[in-house]
Motif scaffolding. Structure first.
Motif, PDB file in Angstrom:
ATOM      1  N   TYR A 340      38.928  34.822  37.483  1.00 44.41           N
ATOM      2  CA  TYR A 340      38.165  33.673  37.116  1.00 44.41           C
ATOM      3  C   TYR A 340      38.252  32.587  37.839  1.00 44.41           C
ATOM      4  O   TYR A 340      37.389  31.787  38.063  1.00 44.41           O
ATOM      5  CB  TYR A 340      38.916  33.694  35.528  1.00 44.41           C
ATOM      6  CG  TYR A 340      38.224  32.373  34.940  1.00 44.41           C
ATOM      7  CD1 TYR A 340      36.973  32.433  34.304  1.00 44.41           C
ATOM      8  CD2 TYR A 340      38.983  31.333  34.754  1.00 44.41           C
ATOM      9  CE1 TYR A 340      36.561  31.478  33.543  1.00 44.41           C
ATOM     10  CE2 TYR A 340      38.537  30.320  34.098  1.00 44.41           C
ATOM     11  CZ  TYR A 340      37.096  30.145  33.412  1.00 44.41           C
ATOM     12  OH  TYR A 340      36.844  29.269  32.692  1.00 44.41           O
ATOM     13  N   ARG A 341      39.687  32.388  38.096  1.00 37.64           N
ATOM     14  CA  ARG A 341      40.044  31.030  38.894  1.00 37.64           C
ATOM     15  C   ARG A 341      39.270  31.063  40.567  1.00 37.64           C
ATOM     16  O   ARG A 341      38.923  30.272  40.923  1.00 37.64           O
ATOM     17  CB  ARG A 341      41.448  30.624  39.086  1.00 37.64           C
ATOM     18  CG  ARG A 341      42.234  30.684  37.765  1.00 37.64           C
ATOM     19  CD  ARG A 341      43.661  30.107  38.008  1.00 37.64           C
ATOM     20  NE  ARG A 341      43.688  29.064  38.446  1.00 37.64           N
ATOM     21  CZ  ARG A 341      44.769  28.473  38.936  1.00 37.64           C
ATOM     22  NH1 ARG A 341      45.984  29.089  38.842  1.00 37.64           N
ATOM     23  NH2 ARG A 341      44.893  27.287  39.575  1.00 37.64           N
ATOM     24  N   GLU A 344      35.912  30.167  39.792  1.00 32.51           N
ATOM     25  CA  GLU A 344      35.678  28.700  39.652  1.00 32.51           C
ATOM     26  C   GLU A 344      35.920  27.784  40.907  1.00 32.51           C
ATOM     27  O   GLU A 344      35.129  26.868  41.168  1.00 32.51           O
ATOM     28  CB  GLU A 344      36.952  28.257  38.997  1.00 32.51           C
ATOM     29  CG  GLU A 344      36.692  28.306  37.303  1.00 32.51           C
ATOM     30  CD  GLU A 344      37.776  27.363  36.574  1.00 32.51           C
ATOM     31  OE1 GLU A 344      38.874  27.270  37.245  1.00 32.51           O
ATOM     32  OE2 GLU A 344      37.411  27.186  35.286  1.00 32.51           O
ATOM     33  N   LEU A 383      32.519  40.838  38.239  1.00 35.44           N
ATOM     34  CA  LEU A 383      33.154  40.666  36.686  1.00 35.44           C
ATOM     35  C   LEU A 383      33.027  41.823  35.898  1.00 35.44           C
ATOM     36  O   LEU A 383      33.873  42.264  35.301  1.00 35.44           O
ATOM     37  CB  LEU A 383      32.162  39.481  35.892  1.00 35.44           C
ATOM     38  CG  LEU A 383      32.618  37.970  36.573  1.00 35.44           C
ATOM     39  CD1 LEU A 383      31.250  37.193  35.946  1.00 35.44           C
ATOM     40  CD2 LEU A 383      33.811  37.828  36.335  1.00 35.44           C
ATOM     41  N   PHE A 428      35.473  36.865  29.641  1.00 32.32           N
ATOM     42  CA  PHE A 428      35.667  37.228  31.006  1.00 32.32           C
ATOM     43  C   PHE A 428      34.087  37.511  31.551  1.00 32.32           C
ATOM     44  O   PHE A 428      33.628  36.763  32.596  1.00 32.32           O
ATOM     45  CB  PHE A 428      36.463  38.244  31.198  1.00 32.32           C
ATOM     46  CG  PHE A 428      36.708  38.502  32.705  1.00 32.32           C
ATOM     47  CD1 PHE A 428      37.385  37.844  33.653  1.00 32.32           C
ATOM     48  CD2 PHE A 428      36.096  39.765  33.356  1.00 32.32           C
ATOM     49  CE1 PHE A 428      37.532  37.954  34.872  1.00 32.32           C
ATOM     50  CE2 PHE A 428      36.403  39.936  34.676  1.00 32.32           C
ATOM     51  CZ  PHE A 428      37.006  39.082  35.366  1.00 32.32           C
ATOM     52  N   CYS A 429      33.275  38.504  30.926  1.00 30.49           N
ATOM     53  CA  CYS A 429      31.969  38.974  31.635  1.00 30.49           C
ATOM     54  C   CYS A 429      31.097  38.954  30.577  1.00 30.49           C
ATOM     55  O   CYS A 429      29.802  39.422  30.713  1.00 30.49           O
ATOM     56  CB  CYS A 429      32.120  40.041  32.508  1.00 30.49           C
ATOM     57  SG  CYS A 429      32.817  41.420  31.481  1.00 30.49           S
ATOM     58  N   PHE A 513      40.692  31.400  28.832  1.00 26.17           N
ATOM     59  CA  PHE A 513      40.876  31.328  30.107  1.00 26.17           C
ATOM     60  C   PHE A 513      40.827  29.645  30.322  1.00 26.17           C
ATOM     61  O   PHE A 513      41.590  29.233  31.436  1.00 26.17           O
ATOM     62  CB  PHE A 513      39.622  31.522  30.907  1.00 26.17           C
ATOM     63  CG  PHE A 513      39.514  33.265  31.016  1.00 26.17           C
ATOM     64  CD1 PHE A 513      40.258  33.955  32.208  1.00 26.17           C
ATOM     65  CD2 PHE A 513      38.662  33.836  30.104  1.00 26.17           C
ATOM     66  CE1 PHE A 513      40.185  35.095  32.229  1.00 26.17           C
ATOM     67  CE2 PHE A 513      38.694  35.171  30.366  1.00 26.17           C
ATOM     68  CZ  PHE A 513      39.268  35.909  31.346  1.00 26.17           C
ATOM     69  N   CYS A 517      44.772  28.545  31.646  1.00 20.56           N
ATOM     70  CA  CYS A 517      44.302  28.351  33.136  1.00 20.56           C
ATOM     71  C   CYS A 517      45.573  28.007  33.937  1.00 20.56           C
ATOM     72  O   CYS A 517      45.706  28.587  35.029  1.00 20.56           O
ATOM     73  CB  CYS A 517      43.257  27.622  33.429  1.00 20.56           C
ATOM     74  SG  CYS A 517      42.686  27.400  34.803  1.00 20.56           S
TER      75      CYS A 517
END
Length: 928
Positions: A340-341, A344, A383, A428-429, A513, A517
């Motif tokens: 995820y990061r 980003e 993902l 997440f997805c 998230f 995070c």
């Protein structure tokens, strides 16, 4: 023209260009004089004839081959000479010669200006050549002077300077080569410092420099060494990229991406990154499970390391199953958080690159956009791929152990973890976690069926051993105070599991998230809060304080003062309003007649069994909240708890065929339908299993529960206790309280129920829950039917003489006897109310039933009269009015039930035959 030149050559003449180099020849050449040219021109000429003469000349005269013309002509002479022929032939040759000479003279005259001009140019050229010869002579002379003027020292100085410059260049080259030779040390240091972009930049610069000095023999080996170093950097870069999968670091990942960009392998890096994430998921789950298996086995036998992950999961012990699952989800969360990061990071830097590209040049923009688009698509596709891998690993772990061996709380905890994982996957997805849902749903339904069957058997045991004593809870008791319902009132925060979160969320939802995070993990096992471990819901003895208990048992009549404690705790049972402290004494006095709840704190009426059912409902709702796909199954089982409790109350206290047959205490058609449905779908009426029954019938019986039996400790036949009125009140009002709690929970149940199944929930509430209060009538009807001696009253009425001849002023004794029965009933109610608070609706129903039965008995007694005069009818009216007057002092029920029925029956004696027939038709439904 060519033929004439050839002929001129044969005659010893040369053309002007060919004779320019030989001026003597030109000087010796006799040029025809002007007179000769004039003579030739003045001769009559016929150009055509001259051309024919020239054409008649033999071809040999035009040949470039050298031959003797004279010899040729002599050889042509015949052996026998003829003078005339010779002369003719000679004249012919002369004519030919004259034609040629004339033609040559014409050509010379025609080319004369050009000849003169060319002759002048040749003369000028000769003069120029002579001048050039002089200049060359002078140049040679000056060169000899310059040669003699330079010294050997000057030339040597220049040579040395040139050599110096060459040596300086060589020194720079050697220094560069030396630096290149030492580059590997600096590269190693940069790699240890994880300065991958700097190392690659240095390596590329060294390669570029090495290509400049490739003419040195030592550079070839250095080039090979630099190439090996670059490959080594790429290997270490790949290792550094793999570290991103478990612990994402912005600075570290930025360096890695810059390094790959320098190498021009951003797409390759993204492919490698996804491969590392897949490998990280596999290695992570394997190491976590392996650690617990080795820990529980007590040794580090390598045989476990050789097992497949699927086989390894089967070796996890039940004691370590939940901690292992939690750690497994923690580790997978770290991998998913890193991904995820990573996304980003790319989104942020893509925006920055787009801004800088719009401000700068467009060189390479197209290629950069292509790489950016490839990376974006790869990450978006990854993902779903990452989440599928996570689901499969967790599913494999879940299938490795039979979850039916766990206790309910442990099973709920497992579902809690899986629910949180599915929530992570959805954030997440956007996936609905079909793989996990299907796996956990099957196990949950099977587990819950067995668990529910056990709970139903326990409920039957509790009901059969229940003595229907009041469970003392505080007046402010709420099911939300129970541990099982804490999840409904706790706020939805990251530290609270999904099973402990309310249905409603704040307007701005923060994803997991975003919350975790930078720090924390949503799968951390939270310690139970203290308020969850203790439940302060029970009162010591049913009263809030000792003073209240003392004052509650004080005897007082209509003229006594009402204790302040009772004023403080007075609550309207019909409206459910909060306590009113300023209520007047007159109001309390007026309500005292039928409100027997004034001597008890207004706490809910329920039993230990009721509390257990409520707790079960809370546990069931936890499972619904955690695993919504099985919400319908759980709600169906929850409805069976209520159904069985309702059926037990009716079976214990409300079933009385003799009174039902009278038609006076009939249950509503809705209640009868509900009871029949429960009996058919849930109650097993067979005592023992039939060995000849089919398999299908046996399976259906497994879903049913035997009908409960009332405990022998509960006595319902004693008149002193109003035939178990206290037990009946506790049982019936606990059912009503349970129904109220189901009404309170309806919005939450409706929120988790699938849309296609909501009609079932609506039907359950409309046809079952809402009928709970309707059980009051048949249950309390039984008490009312036995509390008053109606048979004795009929006997007393039968002894009255109704055919009197004069109007009586004194009522009959059966009225006093009936009123005494009501007074005794009132005292007994007061006695019972000291044990159990009798709510106002209950006392009203009891009084209504007793009055209705008394009035029906009065009508029956009047109907049994054989002889009656008009004065007797007036006596009946007097007796009934006396009864009403005294009765209204005992109860505040208005209007008196069936008052009109009795009065109408008495007045019917005065009707004509036709009116009587019409009256009977209109009132036949009032009769039994």
């Amino acid at each position: 023209m060519q033929k004439i030149k050839s002929l001129m050559t044969r005659q010893g003449l040369k053309s002007p260009p060919e004779s320019l180099g030989d001026l003597s020849a030109i000087e010796s050449l006799r040029v025809p004089g002007k007179e000769e040219f004039r003579e030739l021109r003045e001769q009559p000429s016929d150009p055509q004839a001259e051309q024919e003469l020239i054409n008649s000349i033999e071809q040999v005269y035009f040949s470039t081959d050298s031959f003797d013309i004279v010899k040729y002509e002599l050889e042509k002479l015949p052996p026998v000479l003829n003078l005339q022929e010779l002369e003719e032939y000679r004249d012919k040759l002369k004519q030919q010669q004259a034609a040629v000479s004339k033609k040559v003279a014409d050509l010379i005259l025609e080319k004369q200006p050009a000849y003169v001009k060319e002759l002048e140019r040749v003369t000028s050229l000769q003069t120029g050549l002579q001048l050039a010869a002089v200049i060359c002579t002078n140049g040679r002379r000056h060169l000899n002077i310059a040669k003699e003027g330079f010294t050997q020292a000057s030339l040597g100085l220049l040579a040395n300077q040139r050599k110096r410059q060459l040596l300086i260049g060589l020194l720079k080259s050697l220094r560069t080569i030396k630096t290149l030779q030492r580059t590997d040390v600096r590269l190693s240091e940069m790699l240890e410092e994880e300065d991958y972009p700097g190392a690659i930049q240095l390596c590329l610069e060294c390669q570029k420099a090495a290509s400049t000095f490739k003419h040195y023999s030592c550079i070839s080996e250095l080039n090979s060494k630099l190439q090996d170093t670059l490959e080594q950097i790429e290997e270490q870069l790949d290792v550094a990229l793999s570290k991103i999968c478990k612990n994402f670091d912005i600075n570290h990942y930025t360096k890695v991406q810059q390094a790959y960009r320098l190498l021009g392998k951003t797409q390759t890096a993204m492919d490698q990154l996804h491969m590392h994430f897949t490998q990280a998921i596999h290695n992570t789950v394997f190491q976590v499970v392996l650690g617990y298996v080795e820990l529980c086995s007590g040794n580090t036998d390598t045989k476990f390391q050789k097992l497949q992950y699927k086989d390894l999961c089967t070796h996890v012990t039940p004691d370590s199953y939940i901690p292992c699952l939690a750690d497994l989800c923690k580790a997978l969360w770290e991998v998913m958080l890193s991904y995820y990061r990573t996304m980003e990071w790319h989104e942020k830097h893509d925006n920055e690159d787009t801004t800088s590209a719009s401000e700068g040049s467009n060189m390479g923009t197209e290629e950069t956009n292509f790489d950016r688009g490839y990376i974006k698509k790869k990450l978006e596709h990854g993902l779903t791929r990452i989440w599928q891998d996570v689901q499969l690993k967790v599913k494999t772990y879940l299938l490795g152990t039979d979850l039916s061996i766990f206790k309910y709380d442990d099973f709920i905890f497992v579902l809690d973890i899986i629910s949180r994982l599915m929530q992570v996957g959805e954030e997440f997805c956007g996936s609905k976690s079909e793989v996990l849902q299907e796996s956990i749903r099957k196990q949950s339904v099977n587990y819950f069926k067995n668990y529910h069957r056990t709970r139903l058997d326990e409920l039957r045991m509790f009901l059969e051993n229940e003595t229907w004593e009041l469970c003392p809870v505080k007046s402010n008791f709420s099911i939300l105070q129970l541990h099982e319902f804490k999840f409904m009132e706790q706020s939805r925060s990251p530290s609270v599991s999904p099973s402990k979160q309310p249905a409603s969320t704040s307007s701005k939802t923060v994803t997991l998230f975003e919350q975790y995070c930078s720090d924390g993990n949503p799968f951390e096992i939270q310690a139970n809060h203290k308020d969850e471990e203790t439940e302060d819901v029970l009162a010591s003895n049913g009263y809030e304080s000792d003073e209240q208990e003392k004052s509650a048992y004080q005897e007082y009549d209509s003229d006594s003062d009402v204790p302040e404690e009772l004023k403080r705790d007075y609550v309207d049972e019909q409206t459910g309003d909060a306590p009113v402290k300023s209520i007047s004494r007159e109001t309390l006095k007026s309500r005292k007649k039928s409100d027997y709840s004034l001597n008890k704190v207004n706490a809910p009426i329920l039993t230990n069994t009721t509390l257990n059912v409520i707790r079960l409902v809370g546990k069931y709702m936890q499972m619904m909240n955690i695993l919504k796909p099985i919400a319908f199954d759980v709600i169906h089982f929850t409805s069976q708890l209520f159904d069985y409790y309702l059926y037990a109350i009716y079976t214990f206290f409300g079933r009385n065929d003799s009174l039902e047959s009278t038609g006076l205490g009939l249950s509503s058609s809705r209640l009868r339908t509900t009871l029949n449905r429960i009996q058919e779908s849930l109650i097993d009426l067979e005592v023992s299993a039939d060995p000849t029954a089919t398999l299908t019938a046996a399976e259906e019986r497994k879903e049913k529960v035997p009908s409960p039996h009332l405990s022998h400790l509960v006595v319902l036949t004693s008149g002193d206790t109003l035939y178990g009125l206290a037990e009946r009140v506790v049982a019936t009002e606990s059912l009503v309280f349970l129904a109220e709690q189901f009404e309170f929970l309806q919005p939450h149940l409706d929120a988790v129920m699938p849309a296609v199944k909501k009609p079932f929930l609506q039907q359950f509430y409309s046809q079952t829950v809402s009928t709970a209060s309707e059980l009051r009538k048949p249950i309390y009807w039984i008490v009312a039917g036995k509390a008053i001696d109606y048979e004795q009253m009929l006997l007393l009425m039968a002894n009255v003489k109704w055919d009197v001849k004069e109007i009586m002023s004194q009522h009959n004794i059966y009225v006093d006897a009936l009123l005494k029965e009501f007074e005794q009933f009132n005292r007994r109610l007061n006695e019972v109310s000291k044990r159990v608070r009798i709510p106002l609706p209950v006392s009203n129903i009891l009084w209504e039933h007793c009055i209705r039965l008394a009035n029906r008995t009065i009508v029956e007694g009047y109907a049994n009269v054989k002889k009656c005069s008009n004065e007797g009818r007036a006596l009946m009216q007097l007796d009934f009015q006396q009864f009403l007057m005294k009765l209204e002092k005992l109860t505040d029920i208005r209007p008196i039930p069936d008052k009109e029925f009795v009065e109408t029956y008495i007045k019917a004696y005065y009707l004509t035959e036709n009116d009587m027939e019409r009256w009977i038709k209109e009132h036949r439904f009032h009769q039994g």
